[in-house]
Write a protein that holds these residues in place. Structure first.
Motif, mmCIF file in Angstrom:
data_model
loop_
_atom_site.group_PDB
_atom_site.id
_atom_site.type_symbol
_atom_site.label_atom_id
_atom_site.label_comp_id
_atom_site.label_asym_id
_atom_site.label_seq_id
_atom_site.Cartn_x
_atom_site.Cartn_y
_atom_site.Cartn_z
ATOM 1 N N GLU A 1 -0.040 -0.922 1.224
ATOM 2 C CA GLU A 1 -0.031 -0.222 -0.057
ATOM 3 C C GLU A 1 1.406 0.059 -0.517
ATOM 4 N N PRO A 2 1.639 0.184 -1.830
ATOM 5 C CA PRO A 2 3.010 0.291 -2.341
ATOM 6 C C PRO A 2 3.733 1.572 -1.966
ATOM 7 N N TRP A 3 3.003 2.626 -1.552
ATOM 8 C CA TRP A 3 3.695 3.856 -1.152
ATOM 9 C C TRP A 3 4.041 3.875 0.332
ATOM 10 N N SER A 4 3.696 2.831 1.070
ATOM 11 C CA SER A 4 3.943 2.820 2.508
ATOM 12 C C SER A 4 5.436 2.662 2.798
ATOM 13 N N VAL A 5 5.864 3.216 3.912
ATOM 14 C CA VAL A 5 7.271 3.118 4.299
ATOM 15 C C VAL A 5 7.643 1.667 4.569
#
Length: 411
Positions: free
Chosen positions: A104-108
């Protein structure tokens, strides 16, 4: 990007830690000479309270890189905090044309890849389908990663909407989950219902998945208590809602018609599904839950078993013509459908055939691999075109107005 060699892809995907599930969709690339696919998976993955060690190489279709991760289970966002200490060196060594993130785009790890990608195109594969503001720093990470993304692979229209609302304005390729039709296959020798036995044989319903309240199993029990047509329900799974389900089964007088058993292997799940007349997936929408795909839908349909699903999230689109869709949290609607199907078992066979066709057309591993390849190649072309424009000095800047849907204060 280099001409005259296969397109080099670096795919970073924690779901591919298992060969039996997430890694199978890469197998078709073994027949491709135009793609050089490298796959990064965590050495150990933590999910649902369990550690899973990565299946080792070799794997057809990819060069596998099993790498240690940090923060595999830390913090409130769970697995979205992990990152790969060795990723910088791997990217420098491979010099990929495309970096693909099944994250997902918010993952580190998405932030890490976006900062290290260099000239590579970034392709993002997303499932999350509920528009909400994330806590710091995840909202800022998401917006940054989406600005760096060249092409989006989306599991559903709702997942696309979420990314659009957070600033992504580029091309989108739909992608499903794959299913192995040699494991999840119809059983022609099974004792299937016929028109002559419609009244004598109870309708066999089943569920496979986590036992959580959001999956709507209470609605299924209430519907069985309402319906006059004979039916049974078999549940395959585990979860925190099991004790309350068992209490409700007893309270409704369904103890002789409902059974619950634990998880099984893929072969055991397939055999279980083949024993059913229909699978149910009655997920309820909440502030935190909206069905992102429903892998069990395509597994059941691949077995020739139709699916009864709710209107939640991606369920109607995935079911297609291979089942029936009823409103969420509506036991009366399910009870009425049970009556109809008990009276017309031929509908089960016809709809089961349509479900099998749905899978063979849209949800084989070959179909998923083709969606991946299309997105990778498109992203490489777009990035190459931008590089050429920069070299020729003909780039112009365009101001893009923010979408009103992306206003955080309105959410």
């Amino acid at each position: 990007m280099s001409e005259g060699r296969p397109l080099r892809i670096l795919s970073i995907a924690h779901p591919a830690v298992s060969r039996a599930v997430g890694r199978r969709r890469y197998t078709p690339f073994a027949a491709r000479r135009d793609l050089d696919v490298h796959l990064v998976v965590p050495a150990t993955w933590h999910q649902f309270g369990r550690d899973t060690a990565a299946d080792p190489p070799p794997d057809p279709g990819v060069t596998l890189h099993v790498m240690p991760i940090r923060l595999k289970k830390a913090g409130p966002m769970g697995w979205y905090l992990h990152f790969y200490p060795g990723l910088r060196e791997l990217i420098r060594t491979l010099a990929p044309d495309v970096i693909h993130l099944w994250e997902e785009p918010w993952s580190v790890v998405a932030l890490q890849a976006s900062l290290l990608k260099g000239d590579a195109a970034l392709v993002l594969e997303v499932d999350q389908n509920i528009l909400k503001r994330l806590p710091p720093p995840f909202e800022s990470i998401r917006r940054h990663v989406l600005r760096q993304t060249t092409h989006l692979l989306s599991r559903s229209p709702d997942a696309t909407m979420v990314c659009r609302a957070r600033g992504y304005a580029g091309p989108v390729t739909p992608i499903g989950y794959g299913v192995d039709p040699t494991v999840f296959r119809p059983d022609p020798a099974a004792d299937r219902r016929t028109t002559t036995s419609s009244r004598a044989t109870p309708l066999r319903l089943g569920y496979v998945g986590r036992l959580v309240v959001e999956k709507g199993l209470d609605d299924a029990l209430d519907a069985m208590a309402r319906a006059t047509a004979p039916c049974t329900l078999s549940i395959l799974g585990e979860g925190p809602h099991e004790p309350k389900l068992r209490d409700r089964i007893v309270a409704l007088g369904l103890a002789d018609r409902v059974d619950i058993r634990g998880w099984g292997t893929p072969d055991a799940v397939a055999a279980f599904m083949r024993s059913l007349d229909a699978l149910i997936l009655l997920t309820r929408t909440t502030h935190a839950v909206r069905e992102q795909f429903g892998r069990v839908i395509v597994e059941a349909q691949s077995c020739g078993v139709p699916v009864i699903g709710s209107t939640c999230g991606a369920i109607p689109d995935v079911i297609g013509r291979g089942g029936w869709v009823i409103p969420e949290s509506d036991p009366a609607a399910l009870a009425a459908l049970i009556e109809r199907l008990a009276a017309d078992p031929g509908a089960l066979a016809r709809t089961g055939e349509a479900g099998r066709e749905n899978v063979l057309t849209r949800f084989t591993y070959e179909a998923v691999a083709e969606a991946l390849a299309v997105a990778w190649q498109a992203a490489a072309r777009d990035t190459r075109s931008r590089e050429n424009l920069h070299k020729n000095g003909s780039v112009t800047k365009t101001k893009v107005s923010p979408s009103p849907v992306g206003n955080d204060r309105a959410i």
